[in-house]
Motif scaffolding. Structure first.
Motif, PDB file in Angstrom:
ATOM      1  N   GLY A 199      75.159 -66.204  -2.065  1.00 21.53           N
ATOM      2  CA  GLY A 199      75.293 -67.440  -1.305  1.00 21.53           C
ATOM      3  C   GLY A 199      73.999 -68.153  -0.986  1.00 21.53           C
ATOM      4  O   GLY A 199      73.996 -69.104  -0.202  1.00 21.53           O
ATOM      5  N   LEU A 200      72.874 -67.738  -1.582  1.00 21.87           N
ATOM      6  CA  LEU A 200      71.605 -68.426  -1.333  1.00 21.87           C
ATOM      7  C   LEU A 200      71.623 -69.818  -1.970  1.00 21.87           C
ATOM      8  O   LEU A 200      72.394 -70.088  -2.893  1.00 21.87           O
ATOM      9  N   ASN A 201      70.752 -70.693  -1.484  1.00 24.18           N
ATOM     10  CA  ASN A 201      70.689 -72.063  -2.014  1.00 24.18           C
ATOM     11  C   ASN A 201      69.923 -72.058  -3.340  1.00 24.18           C
ATOM     12  O   ASN A 201      68.722 -72.340  -3.382  1.00 24.18           O
ATOM     13  N   HIS A 202      70.619 -71.758  -4.426  1.00 27.78           N
ATOM     14  CA  HIS A 202      69.963 -71.609  -5.726  1.00 27.78           C
ATOM     15  C   HIS A 202      69.681 -72.933  -6.420  1.00 27.78           C
ATOM     16  O   HIS A 202      68.901 -72.990  -7.370  1.00 27.78           O
ATOM     17  N   GLN A 203      70.311 -74.031  -5.966  1.00 25.75           N
ATOM     18  CA  GLN A 203      70.087 -75.370  -6.535  1.00 25.75           C
ATOM     19  C   GLN A 203      70.346 -75.408  -8.040  1.00 25.75           C
ATOM     20  O   GLN A 203      69.826 -76.253  -8.749  1.00 25.75           O
ATOM     21  N   GLY A 204      71.148 -74.491  -8.520  1.00 31.03           N
ATOM     22  CA  GLY A 204      71.536 -74.521  -9.932  1.00 31.03           C
ATOM     23  C   GLY A 204      70.612 -73.789 -10.877  1.00 31.03           C
ATOM     24  O   GLY A 204      70.848 -73.781 -12.083  1.00 31.03           O
ATOM     25  N   LEU A 205      69.533 -73.164 -10.360  1.00 26.16           N
ATOM     26  CA  LEU A 205      68.603 -72.416 -11.216  1.00 26.16           C
ATOM     27  C   LEU A 205      68.371 -71.019 -10.648  1.00 26.16           C
ATOM     28  O   LEU A 205      68.039 -70.870  -9.469  1.00 26.16           O
ATOM     29  N   VAL A 206      68.531 -70.014 -11.496  1.00 27.32           N
ATOM     30  CA  VAL A 206      68.296 -68.624 -11.113  1.00 27.32           C
ATOM     31  C   VAL A 206      67.564 -67.944 -12.265  1.00 27.32           C
ATOM     32  O   VAL A 206      67.996 -68.013 -13.413  1.00 27.32           O
ATOM     33  N   LEU A 207      66.452 -67.289 -11.949  1.00 26.87           N
ATOM     34  CA  LEU A 207      65.650 -66.597 -12.966  1.00 26.87           C
ATOM     35  C   LEU A 207      65.718 -65.096 -12.706  1.00 26.87           C
ATOM     36  O   LEU A 207      65.449 -64.639 -11.593  1.00 26.87           O
ATOM     37  N   GLN A 208      66.075 -64.342 -13.739  1.00 25.52           N
ATOM     38  CA  GLN A 208      66.148 -62.892 -13.599  1.00 25.52           C
ATOM     39  C   GLN A 208      64.844 -62.260 -14.080  1.00 25.52           C
ATOM     40  O   GLN A 208      64.416 -62.471 -15.207  1.00 25.52           O
ATOM     41  N   VAL A 209      64.222 -61.496 -13.179  1.00 23.64           N
ATOM     42  CA  VAL A 209      62.978 -60.788 -13.487  1.00 23.64           C
ATOM     43  C   VAL A 209      63.334 -59.342 -13.820  1.00 23.64           C
ATOM     44  O   VAL A 209      63.985 -58.669 -13.020  1.00 23.64           O
ATOM     45  N   PRO A 210      62.936 -58.835 -14.984  1.00 24.93           N
ATOM     46  CA  PRO A 210      63.313 -57.473 -15.364  1.00 24.93           C
ATOM     47  C   PRO A 210      62.604 -56.432 -14.517  1.00 24.93           C
ATOM     48  O   PRO A 210      61.595 -56.721 -13.864  1.00 24.93           O
ATOM     49  N   PRO A 211      63.101 -55.191 -14.504  1.00 25.96           N
ATOM     50  CA  PRO A 211      62.438 -54.124 -13.735  1.00 25.96           C
ATOM     51  C   PRO A 211      61.003 -53.918 -14.205  1.00 25.96           C
ATOM     52  O   PRO A 211      60.720 -53.968 -15.399  1.00 25.96           O
ATOM     53  N   TYR A 212      60.109 -53.704 -13.229  1.00 28.37           N
ATOM     54  CA  TYR A 212      58.701 -53.438 -13.561  1.00 28.37           C
ATOM     55  C   TYR A 212      58.544 -51.964 -13.901  1.00 28.37           C
ATOM     56  O   TYR A 212      59.067 -51.087 -13.209  1.00 28.37           O
ATOM     57  N   GLU A 213      57.822 -51.650 -14.965  1.00 29.25           N
ATOM     58  CA  GLU A 213      57.608 -50.270 -15.369  1.00 29.25           C
ATOM     59  C   GLU A 213      56.258 -49.795 -14.832  1.00 29.25           C
ATOM     60  O   GLU A 213      55.199 -50.207 -15.304  1.00 29.25           O
ATOM     61  N   TYR A 214      56.314 -48.930 -13.837  1.00 33.03           N
ATOM     62  CA  TYR A 214      55.102 -48.434 -13.196  1.00 33.03           C
ATOM     63  C   TYR A 214      54.445 -47.345 -14.041  1.00 33.03           C
ATOM     64  O   TYR A 214      55.111 -46.594 -14.753  1.00 33.03           O
ATOM     65  N   ALA A 215      53.128 -47.264 -13.916  1.00 37.03           N
ATOM     66  CA  ALA A 215      52.390 -46.169 -14.540  1.00 37.03           C
ATOM     67  C   ALA A 215      52.420 -44.957 -13.615  1.00 37.03           C
ATOM     68  O   ALA A 215      52.868 -45.035 -12.466  1.00 37.03           O
ATOM     69  N   HIS A 216      51.954 -43.814 -14.102  1.00 42.53           N
ATOM     70  CA  HIS A 216      51.779 -42.629 -13.266  1.00 42.53           C
ATOM     71  C   HIS A 216      50.335 -42.645 -12.759  1.00 42.53           C
ATOM     72  O   HIS A 216      49.422 -43.069 -13.476  1.00 42.53           O
ATOM     73  N   PRO A 217      50.077 -42.209 -11.523  1.00 44.60           N
ATOM     74  CA  PRO A 217      48.699 -42.227 -11.006  1.00 44.60           C
ATOM     75  C   PRO A 217      47.686 -41.556 -11.925  1.00 44.60           C
ATOM     76  O   PRO A 217      46.543 -42.026 -12.049  1.00 44.60           O
ATOM     77  N   GLU A 218      48.078 -40.474 -12.595  1.00 43.39           N
ATOM     78  CA  GLU A 218      47.139 -39.789 -13.493  1.00 43.39           C
ATOM     79  C   GLU A 218      46.770 -40.654 -14.700  1.00 43.39           C
ATOM     80  O   GLU A 218      45.676 -40.512 -15.242  1.00 43.39           O
ATOM     81  N   ASP A 219      47.680 -41.548 -15.086  1.00 43.76           N
ATOM     82  CA  ASP A 219      47.414 -42.390 -16.258  1.00 43.76           C
ATOM     83  C   ASP A 219      46.216 -43.312 -16.041  1.00 43.76           C
ATOM     84  O   ASP A 219      45.494 -43.636 -16.994  1.00 43.76           O
ATOM     85  N   LEU A 220      46.012 -43.751 -14.803  1.00 40.93           N
ATOM     86  CA  LEU A 220      44.926 -44.691 -14.525  1.00 40.93           C
ATOM     87  C   LEU A 220      43.570 -44.036 -14.771  1.00 40.93           C
ATOM     88  O   LEU A 220      42.686 -44.627 -15.403  1.00 40.93           O
ATOM     89  N   ALA A 221      43.407 -42.810 -14.266  1.00 39.04           N
ATOM     90  CA  ALA A 221      42.138 -42.097 -14.473  1.00 39.04           C
ATOM     91  C   ALA A 221      41.958 -41.731 -15.943  1.00 39.04           C
ATOM     92  O   ALA A 221      40.855 -41.849 -16.482  1.00 39.04           O
ATOM     93  N   SER A 222      43.028 -41.305 -16.587  1.00 38.04           N
ATOM     94  CA  SER A 222      42.941 -40.917 -18.001  1.00 38.04           C
ATOM     95  C   SER A 222      42.509 -42.090 -18.866  1.00 38.04           C
ATOM     96  O   SER A 222      41.675 -41.939 -19.775  1.00 38.04           O
TER      97      SER A 222
END
Length: 313
Positions: free
Chosen positions: A132-155
């Motif tokens: 019921g939000l005021n979408h004004q006729g436009l809605v954009l779907q953002v896909p799920p973000y794929e997070y890295a693992h903390p160890e990957d950053l150092a590696s």
């Protein structure tokens, strides 16, 4: 018959005209909309069916290293998200929508980028999709973000022959602060950002926008338990530095910034949590001659990242 024609052609006085309607009919109506937007077209019917299925099907829940999908609602937010390069999978457009500048720009940006599905849906479907939000006729779907693992950053840093320079956020809940930190990490040669899985900002459309596109090349990792992730970094030989208003050291005095380091930034109001603060090897403060009590996470991270980059340079 010829005489009759002559009499008619010679008739004087006003005659009935088209009232300019024929001239209006010759005026252009703008670019032809894509097949998915043309009523009656086969692709339009397919797009409508897919839109209904998407609305009936619940949004996928994030598992492991992925967040859940997100909807950007409204003409201005949708256009801004497309301008800033926020990842998107589908652009939903209301049937029989008023074709103003924002709608045309949204369609053009989606078409230019490629890989974004265009779906036409009736208004009730969009109302249900957005609760019921005021979408004004436009809605954009953002896909799920794929997070890295903390160890990957150092590696990844070590693979490039560099000492890791990582920022971890403790209790930062504003996605815009997360986006600002991602932008600073990218600007000063950092290797990524770590956020807790719970009670923390995630990589939403707002974070993507604030990062000004740098989120596409700066990984964000998600830790189930931030304290344990920091302890794992310490075991790997990486120094953990926490920012605190009452820190024992000033950032200009800390030699540890020259080597492998994780900089931990707390929330603007509460600072570092107790367990995270106790895990840090050093607690440092940023001198503020102006007398401000605290800085937001994006600004604080930027200052320390600059000092680290200056020392490494």
């Amino acid at each position: 018959m010829a005489a009759n024609n002559r009499r008619m052609s010679g008739k004087k006085g006003a005659q009935v005209g088209s009232g300019g309607q024929r001239r209006k009919g010759l005026e252009g109506k703008g670019p032809t909309p894509p097949a998915e937007m043309r009523k009656g077209h086969k692709k339009n019917r397919i797009a409508g069916a897919k839109a209904k299925q998407a609305v009936r099907r619940p949004a996928p829940r994030g598992r492991g290293g992925k967040s859940s999908s997100e909807l950007v609602v409204g003409r201005n937010p949708v256009v801004e998200a497309l301008r800033e390069g926020v990842p998107a999978s589908t652009l939903y457009v209301q049937q029989f929508i008023d074709n103003d500048e924002r709608v045309r720009e949204a369609l053009q940006l989606a078409a230019e980028r490629g890989g974004i599905n265009l779906m036409e849906a009736p208004r009730p479907e969009l109302d249900r999709m957005t609760n019921g939000l005021n979408h004004q006729g436009l809605v954009l779907q953002v896909p799920p973000y794929e997070y890295a693992h903390p160890e990957d950053l150092a590696s990844a840093a070590y693979d490039d022959g560099e000492d890791p320079l990582i920022v971890a956020l403790d209790g930062v809940t504003d996605p815009r602060n997360l986006g600002a930190v991602v932008r600073s990490v990218s600007a000063f040669g950092g290797h990524g950002v770590v956020v807790p899985e719970r009670r923390a900002a995630g990589m939403t459309a707002g974070a993507w926008k604030t990062s000004a596109g740098t989120a596409a090349r700066t990984p964000v990792a998600r830790a189930t338990n931030l304290t344990r992730a920091l302890e794992a970094y310490k075991k790997a030989g990486i120094v953990v530095v926490g920012l605190a208003a009452d820190g024992e050291h000033e950032i200009g005095e800390l030699e540890a910034l020259q080597g492998p380091v994780v900089i931990v930034v707390g929330s603007e109001g509460k600072g570092l949590s107790r367990l995270v603060g106790e895990t840090c090897d050093f607690r440092v403060r940023i001198p503020m001659p102006g007398g401000a009590e605290s800085l937001n996470a994006g600004v604080a991270a930027g200052i320390v990242l600059y000092e680290a980059a200056r020392r490494r340079g």
